[in-house]
Structures are given as structure tokens and as C-alpha cells.
Design an enzyme around this catalytic site. Structure first.
Site, PDB file in Angstrom:
ATOM      1  N   SER A 227      41.454  -3.868  27.665  1.00 42.34           N
ATOM      2  CA  SER A 227      40.264  -3.211  27.552  1.00 42.34           C
ATOM      3  C   SER A 227      39.130  -3.410  28.801  1.00 42.34           C
ATOM      4  CB  SER A 227      39.532  -3.682  26.339  1.00 42.34           C
ATOM      5  OG  SER A 227      40.297  -3.458  25.219  1.00 42.34           O
ATOM      6  N   HIS A 283      34.323  -5.984  27.732  1.00 45.20           N
ATOM      7  CA  HIS A 283      33.962  -4.853  27.998  1.00 45.20           C
ATOM      8  C   HIS A 283      32.823  -4.371  28.944  1.00 45.20           C
ATOM      9  CE1 HIS A 283      35.746  -3.238  24.072  1.00 45.20           C
ATOM     10  NE2 HIS A 283      36.737  -3.930  24.544  1.00 45.20           N
TER      11      HIS A 283
END
Length: 301
Positions: A227, A283
Site C-alpha cells: 500500500s 499510507h
């Protein structure tokens, strides 16, 4: 005078003349020397080598049996430490060689990185779960134990197939654009930078939470997935084209700038809420890399 001469002759005959000492004969065989004396003296050190064969003496069965478990444990630990990093390095080298030799260029790099994720994820599903957590997941425990390769290897495996599909499908579309604009090598560096920075952000979050919480935020809380690397790719394109339309969940059209603000807000909320099952800090680390690369391309840094 004659009497005197006779007397001197008698005295000379009575007193023997001194003779020089006899010269010793040289003996070339079995001649005693200082080396023989040293060899004959007892040695203070034990004789570690056999005179007949010139090799190490054989170990006793008891010594072999005692040393075998230690040697086996060392080899297992060495293999468990080296193999995961070697797999990822091999995947990256394969990606480099592939895009250098393939005519499609940028798409070759994207497909090779996607293939590396799929292959490593499949191998980890076949291996023992503890092996995956120890060598393909970022955590404070792994970092403290010296398994630093997990900072990168965690970006090549996922929790489940849905997680893998979402990351790889997103990376395919955005990665193809970035590789087409800046080249496959640029995309590879962006992927690795996003992965490492995302792992660093996650460890920083866990280090802040560890003293306060027992479960989530503990030393063994893991993070794995691509991610952060994918977010670095996505946010670089968002910064480059803020007015371009993106499709959230593949169906909701939203301007890129608004989508980026939504992603940042959602990740900040996850960090504040905690125990969400999604590493919002990782993230944000990927988004930070995207912003940093964009600023460098603009010439601001």
C-alpha cells in the site's frame, strides 16, 4: 759440545711434541645436530595433527552429537534471515533485467513488479505463518531483532487475495502512467522508496503507541502489503495532474485533488482511531514520498 748436543737429543726424545687436535670427520648421515636435540625434547603443546596422515584427528561420536544441534540451528537461522531478502532482491533484479530486455518497456516493469508480488504472496501462503510474520512483515519486534530486510520485504506480500488485488490493480494503472512519463527505472525507485518510507512511518507510530497500549501498537503488531509503495505512485500522479478525474472504488468519478484530500483525511482518522486493521501511517509515508518527488521534479528542492 758433543756431550751437550747428545744431551739435547735425549731430552727432545723424552718430551713428546704437542700435536694439534684431530680434525673430525664429516658425517652426512645421522649426524647429531641442534635440530635433532630440539626434536627429541618433549613439546609443551599437544600434537594436534597425525604424523601418518597429516590431517586433523577424527572427532569422537559424542563430540559430533553435541555439536550437531548447534550447527543445525545456526544454518536454519542463517537461511531464514538470508532467503527472504534474497527473494526480494532476486525479484527486483528480475524486474530490472525484464524491462531492459522487453520491447514494451514501462509495462514490462509494472507487470514484473505485480508478478513479484503475486509470486512472493503465493510462496508465503505455502510457508509456515511464523516465517511470514518474521520475515515479510514490518514490526517493532522484527526491527529490534535485526531483521531489517522486513522494511522492504513487507511490500511484496499481502494479508489476503482481496488486499493483493486492490493494490496491484491500482498500481497497474498509475504505475503504467508514471513509467511511461519518467521511465521504468524511475518507477522502480519510487516503489522501493515508498515501501521503505511507509515502513518507517509505521514503526514511528507503533513506537509512540507501544508504551500506552497492550494489544494494538505493541511490539509484535505487524504491517504488510504494497500500500505504501502504491500510494507513492498514486500521489505523484495526483500532484502532477490535480484536475484529472479519478474513480474511487472504480465507479465514483472525483477530481484527483479531492481524492487525494479524502485519502489523507481517511488515513489521519485511522491513526486517531487506532485498531482499524489498516496502516494509515504507512499510507501517509507513501504519500509523503509522492509529494517529495513531485517537489523535486518542480525544482523546489
Amino acid at each position: 759440545m758433543a756431550i751437550r748436543r747428545r744431551l739435547l737429543r735425549v731430552l727432545r726424545r723424552a718430551i713428546p711434541k704437542p700435536r694439534p687436535p684431530p680434525t673430525p670427520r664429516r658425517r652426512f648421515l645421522h649426524t647429531p645436530s641442534i635440530l635433532d636435540a630440539v626434536a627429541a625434547a618433549p613439546s609443551p603443546l599437544p600434537n594436534l595433527f597425525s604424523r601418518s596422515s597429516g590431517s586433523l584427528p577424527p572427532l569422537s561420536p559424542a563430540a559430533v552429537e553435541e555439536a550437531a544441534p548447534t550447527a543445525a540451528a545456526y544454518l536454519v537461522e542463517l537461511a531464514e534471515t538470508v532467503l527472504p531478502a534474497a527473494q526480494v532482491v532476486a525479484a527486483l533484479l528480475s524486474a530490472w533485467v525484464h524491462w531492459r530486455s522487453t520491447p514494451e518497456g514501462p509495462h514490462g516493469m509494472v507487470l514484473t513488479l505485480v508478478g513479484a508480488n503475486v509470486a512472493v504472496h503465493a510462496l508465503c501462503r505455502l510457508a509456515d505463518p511464523s516465517f511470514k510474520m518474521n520475515h515479510f512483515a514490518t514490526s517493532l519486534d522484527n526491527f529490534k531483532s535485526g531483521r531489517l530486510h522486513t522494511l522492504l520485504t513487507s511490500a511484496f506480500t499481502h494479508i489476503h487475495l482481496d488486499h493483493l488485488f486492490k493494490n496491484m490493480s491500482t498500481f497497474y494503472f498509475f504505475g503504467s502512467d508514471i513509467a511511461g512519463m519518467f521511465g521504468p527505472a524511475f518507477l522502480l525507485k519510487l516503489y522501493v522508496s515508498g515501501a521503505l518510507t511507509g515502513s518507517a512511518f509505521f514503526l514511528a507510530e507503533m513506537a509512540c503507541l507501544a508504551p500506552r497500549e497492550e494489544g494494538f501498537g505493541g511490539w509484535k503488531t505487524p504491517m504488510l502489503g504494497a500500500s505504501a509503495a502504491v500510494r507513492a505512485t498514486v500521489f505523484l500522479e495526483i500532484f502532477l495532474y490535480p484536475k484529472r478525474m479519478l474513480y474511487l472504488h472504480f465507479c465514483i468519478p472525483v477530481p484527483a485533488a479531492i481524492a487525494g484530500a479524502y485519502f489523507i483525511g481517511a488515513d489521519l482518522w485511522r491513526i486517531k482511531k487506532g485498531q482499524s486493521g489498516v496502516a494509515g501511517s504507512a499510507h501517509l509515508g507513501g504519500a509523503f514520498v509522492g509529494a517529495l518527488v513531485w517537489a523535486k521534479l518542480k525544482g523546489w528542492i
